[in-house]
Motif scaffolding. Structure first.
Motif, PDB file in Angstrom:
ATOM      1  N   LEU A   5       0.829  -1.208   0.000  1.00 21.53           N
ATOM      2  CA  LEU A   5       0.000   0.000   0.000  1.00 21.53           C
ATOM      3  C   LEU A   5       0.863   1.257   0.000  1.00 21.53           C
ATOM      4  CD1 LEU A   5      -2.700   1.494   0.323  1.00 21.53           C
ATOM      5  CD2 LEU A   5      -2.567   1.044   2.783  1.00 21.53           C
ATOM      6  N   LEU A   6       1.909   1.288   0.801  1.00 24.23           N
ATOM      7  CA  LEU A   6       2.742   2.487   0.884  1.00 24.23           C
ATOM      8  C   LEU A   6       3.571   2.687  -0.381  1.00 24.23           C
ATOM      9  CD1 LEU A   6       3.893   2.257   4.602  1.00 24.23           C
ATOM     10  CD2 LEU A   6       2.289   3.889   3.603  1.00 24.23           C
ATOM     11  N   LEU A  56      -2.486   7.019   4.868  1.00 24.32           N
ATOM     12  CA  LEU A  56      -2.555   7.185   6.320  1.00 24.32           C
ATOM     13  C   LEU A  56      -2.828   5.843   7.001  1.00 24.32           C
ATOM     14  CD1 LEU A  56      -2.595   8.955   8.838  1.00 24.32           C
ATOM     15  CD2 LEU A  56      -5.030   9.374   8.411  1.00 24.32           C
ATOM     16  N   ILE A  57      -3.698   5.031   6.416  1.00 27.30           N
ATOM     17  CA  ILE A  57      -3.970   3.706   6.980  1.00 27.30           C
ATOM     18  C   ILE A  57      -2.703   2.859   6.942  1.00 27.30           C
ATOM     19  CG2 ILE A  57      -5.269   1.572   6.625  1.00 27.30           C
ATOM     20  CD1 ILE A  57      -7.587   3.279   5.617  1.00 27.30           C
ATOM     21  N   TYR A  99       4.783  10.480   6.328  1.00 19.51           N
ATOM     22  CA  TYR A  99       3.452  11.014   6.037  1.00 19.51           C
ATOM     23  C   TYR A  99       3.388  12.529   6.237  1.00 19.51           C
ATOM     24  CZ  TYR A  99      -1.602  11.172   5.635  1.00 19.51           C
ATOM     25  OH  TYR A  99      -2.884  11.451   5.206  1.00 19.51           O
ATOM     26  N   GLY A 100       3.993  13.004   7.336  1.00 21.09           N
ATOM     27  CA  GLY A 100       3.884  14.431   7.636  1.00 21.09           C
ATOM     28  C   GLY A 100       4.553  15.307   6.595  1.00 21.09           C
ATOM     29  N   TRP A 132      -8.310  -1.776  -1.775  1.00 20.37           N
ATOM     30  CA  TRP A 132      -8.213  -3.200  -1.454  1.00 20.37           C
ATOM     31  C   TRP A 132      -7.139  -3.450  -0.393  1.00 20.37           C
ATOM     32  CZ3 TRP A 132     -10.456  -7.895  -2.586  1.00 20.37           C
ATOM     33  CH2 TRP A 132      -9.689  -9.028  -2.323  1.00 20.37           C
ATOM     34  N   LEU A 133      -5.973  -2.862  -0.581  1.00 16.86           N
ATOM     35  CA  LEU A 133      -4.878  -3.075   0.369  1.00 16.86           C
ATOM     36  C   LEU A 133      -5.153  -2.390   1.703  1.00 16.86           C
ATOM     37  CD1 LEU A 133      -1.935  -2.610  -2.142  1.00 16.86           C
ATOM     38  CD2 LEU A 133      -2.699  -4.757  -1.125  1.00 16.86           C
ATOM     39  N   ALA A 134      -5.757  -1.200   1.657  1.00 18.36           N
ATOM     40  CA  ALA A 134      -6.098  -0.516   2.909  1.00 18.36           C
ATOM     41  C   ALA A 134      -7.142  -1.302   3.694  1.00 18.36           C
ATOM     42  CB  ALA A 134      -6.607   0.894   2.606  1.00 18.36           C
TER      43      ALA A 134
END
Length: 672
Positions: A359-360, A394-395, A456-457, A485-487
């Protein structure tokens, strides 16, 4: 047809899925490029979903095996689907579903490049099929054929943009280390085969090696699979190849391919070898924790998005390897209940990593696609222009940071339980080492949270840093579907851990003879009790309700009791009207505390400006000290040997005939 479907077994469904991937790859060579992303990649996602279903089915059915009419006359291909291979097929299929959906939108930009997308489609689906064949192989011959196919196809994917010299160098380094590791794996199979029987895994299981030969096979397997996984000091290819590859390929390599190496370790160390020595576990424990701390420290100081995620993968692979070491250590002392707990945490974390790291990487790919920028120093404020990517990222960030109620917390909590619930072992130094391992795991988890706050920030929050935010755009429909889907996997794996552990029981029972599900799900799906209720329990659903309730109460309190008395006026203090993006923390500044604390660990070089420079410029570079300590001396040694060997090549046929004559005389003298 009905009879055919009813007689279908999970191994048949898995084999058909791999053939379907190969067919899609070959079809991509002949159809128009615009149809590849519109049809073939979504079809590949559907095949991945079928493979995941076959893996889940295989977890709940007895072991199946078959022999294919392929291979060499005396070396046919053997296939086997047991609980271990079924779990990793589930991991492969579930993660590849989201990645392939995302790739259907991401690779549309290649539709105008002659031949690039057609070849990429073939290499992509061959890569997926070869990973599945690695998991299904039941003999050394098929395993090595699939392993090398996986390495070659991923090499071509990494070097998709081969016109760039840095990408070619990264691809060469990856292929070199992959082949060195493959030689070690082949030698490990040779030791386990022992010169008797065939090269099937069944023959290796039936063989009984003494402690010395078993240790040789273990060390060779650790070296070979560790090279693919990115364990120290064989990690050098990973932070180079992952940033060079297209983002869906980076997601597959980090989220899925690294797990094939974990599968290989488990297959050899718990299945093919009938003996496990305590020092094997201690070695893997130290190596895994060292890799985890090394990876997270370098991740915390990176300014390149994909290099940060690549070093984070090294950290997570180190955690997984330390879990395998715990399992070996406990199993060697017949503490199979705690060994099952350690392996459950290991498998759970491997599955979790496949979801949140994929996801990332895909989120980073969307940022790169929208801004053409990987340097975090030039990003910022993208949450306003890319809300869908920001929400799903974020997730993934919360999951990889190990925060509840997401999936990363569950596996790291289980791993910490395995350290803390350790029974008294006969060796005092092991009893001393395991608490230190728990402290190292906690430190790695804390630094991982620090690195992901930076990730993220800096990218999504604050103000844009030198980049026009209007040029950024959110992900397309296919990309959103893959990200969602991944989140969703990160959320569901975190909310229903007892159900996941019940599925992992078949694997731990195969590897250790023990299962964890009965105790973990003793109180139903709501509570997770790894060992016993009086020791530790965790309820993600209750925690989620508490968090949601606290946020709701805070929101209502602020809206009702604070905003009602709020009087708005123009900002006047702290220089707000003149505030710019240069006043907020940068990616370089965010990592300064880590650089200061661990300065001796990093190879830091700085170029400081003079006070009299009209345009002062600062430059800092962080180097991996292992390059100077390990790789550069090795490269100089290889170069010197090559020069000595090259001196034998004079280009004269008479000299070469003399070499042959001298060799023949020496052989005759030796034989006599």
């Amino acid at each position: 047809m009905a009879d055919l479907l009813t007689s279908l077994l999970p191994i048949d469904a898995a084999g058909l899925a791999t053939l379907a991937w190969l067919a899609l790859g070959l079809l991509g060579l002949f159809i128009p490029r615009r149809l590849i992303t519109a049809i073939l990649f979504p079809a590949g996602a559907a095949v991945a979903l079928l493979l995941a279903a076959a893996g889940l089915w295989g977890l709940n059915t007895p072991t199946q095996s078959t022999v294919l009419p392929l291979g060499l006359p005396d070396l046919p291909f053997h296939l086997r689907l047991d609980a271990l291979s079924a779990f990793f097929l589930l991991l492969l299929g579930a993660a590849a579903t989201g990645i392939s959906l995302y790739a259907a939108g991401y690779f549309r930009s290649l539709a105008n490049k002659d031949g690039t997308l057609n070849l990429l489609c073939l290499q992509y689906h061959v890569f997926l099929a070869s990973m599945a064949w690695v998991l299904l192989a039941d003999d050394a011959y098929l395993f090595m054929v699939a392993w090398e196919t996986m390495a070659l196809s991923s090499y071509f994917l990494v070097t998709t943009d081969h016109v760039i010299p840095d990408i070619r160098r990264a691809g060469f380094l990856y292929l070199l280390i992959a082949h060195i590791g493959a030689i070690a794996i082949l030698l490990a199979f040779g030791v386990m085969q022992g010169g008797h029987g065939d090269y099937s895994f069944a023959a290796m299981r039936a063989g009984h090696l003494d402690a010395f030969r078993a240790s040789m096979a273990f060390l060779l397997a650790l070296f070979g699979f560790g090279a693919k996984a990115g364990l120290l000091p064989l990690h050098a290819w990973l932070p180079e190849a992952h940033p060079a590859a297209p983002s869906p390929v980076s997601a597959m390599m980090s989220g899925i391919m690294l797990k094939t190496a974990i599968y290989g370790m488990l297959r050899v160390m718990f299945d093919l070898l009938d003996e496990r020595l305590w020092w094997w576990g201690a070695l893997m424990l130290v190596l895994g924790l060292s890799t985890a701390l090394f990876g997270v420290l370098f991740a915390a100081v990176q300014t390149d998005i994909k290099r940060l995620l690549a070093y984070s993968s090294i950290e997570n692979i180190g955690i997984i390897a330390s879990g395998i070491g715990l399992g070996i250590l406990f199993h060697a002392y017949n503490e199979d209940a705690v060994a099952a707990l350690a392996l459950t945490a290991t498998l759970y974390h491997a599955l979790n990593h496949a979801f949140f790291k994929s996801l990332l990487f895909l989120g980073a790919g969307s940022v790169l696609h929208a801004t053409a920028e990987r340097n975090m120093a030039k990003l910022g404020g993208l949450i306003h222009r890319m809300p869908w990517v920001a929400a799903t990222a974020l997730i993934g960030t919360l999951a990889i940071a190990g925060l509840p109620p997401f999936n990363g917390f569950v596996s790291e909590w289980l791993m910490l339980q395995a350290y803390l619930l350790t029974p008294a072992l006969p060796a005092p130094y092991l009893n001393m080492m395991l608490p230190l391992g728990a402290a190292a795991l906690a430190l790695a988890a804390a630094l991982a949270a620090y690195a992901m706050v930076k990730f993220y920030g800096i990218i999504f929050l604050g103000r844009p840093r030198g980049l026009d935010p209007g040029a950024a755009h959110d992900a397309g429909a296919w990309e959103r579907l893959g990200l969602t889907w991944l989140a969703a996997g990160c959320v569901l794996l975190g909310l229903f851990p007892a159900s996941v552990i019940l599925q992992l029981d078949a694997v731990t029972r195969l590897l250790t003879g023990q299962a964890l599900g009965n105790s973990a799900a003793h109180s139903g799906w709501l509570w997770l009790t790894p060992v016993a209720e009086e020791r530790a329990s965790y309820s993600p659903m209750i925690l989620l309700l508490v968090i949601a309730g606290g946020l709701a109460l805070t929101f209502l309190a602020v809206r009702k009791f604070y905003h009602g008395r709020l009087r708005r006026g123009p900002a006047w203090d702290c220089g707000y009207p003149q505030q710019t993006a240069r006043m907020q923390d940068s990616a370089e500044g965010f990592g300064q505390p880590i650089k200061q604390i661990f300065e001796q660990f990093f190879g830091i070089s700085r170029e400081l400006p003079s006070p009299f420079d009209a345009q002062p410029h600062y430059r800092g570079e962080i180097r991996d000290r292992l390059w100077e300590l390990f790789y550069r001396p090795l490269a100089r040694l290889v170069e010197r040997i090559s020069m000595l060997v090259g001196a034998l090549q004079h280009g004269r046929i008479s000299i070469y005939l003399l070499y042959s004559f001298v060799t023949l005389i020496a052989l005759l003298a030796f034989i006599r």
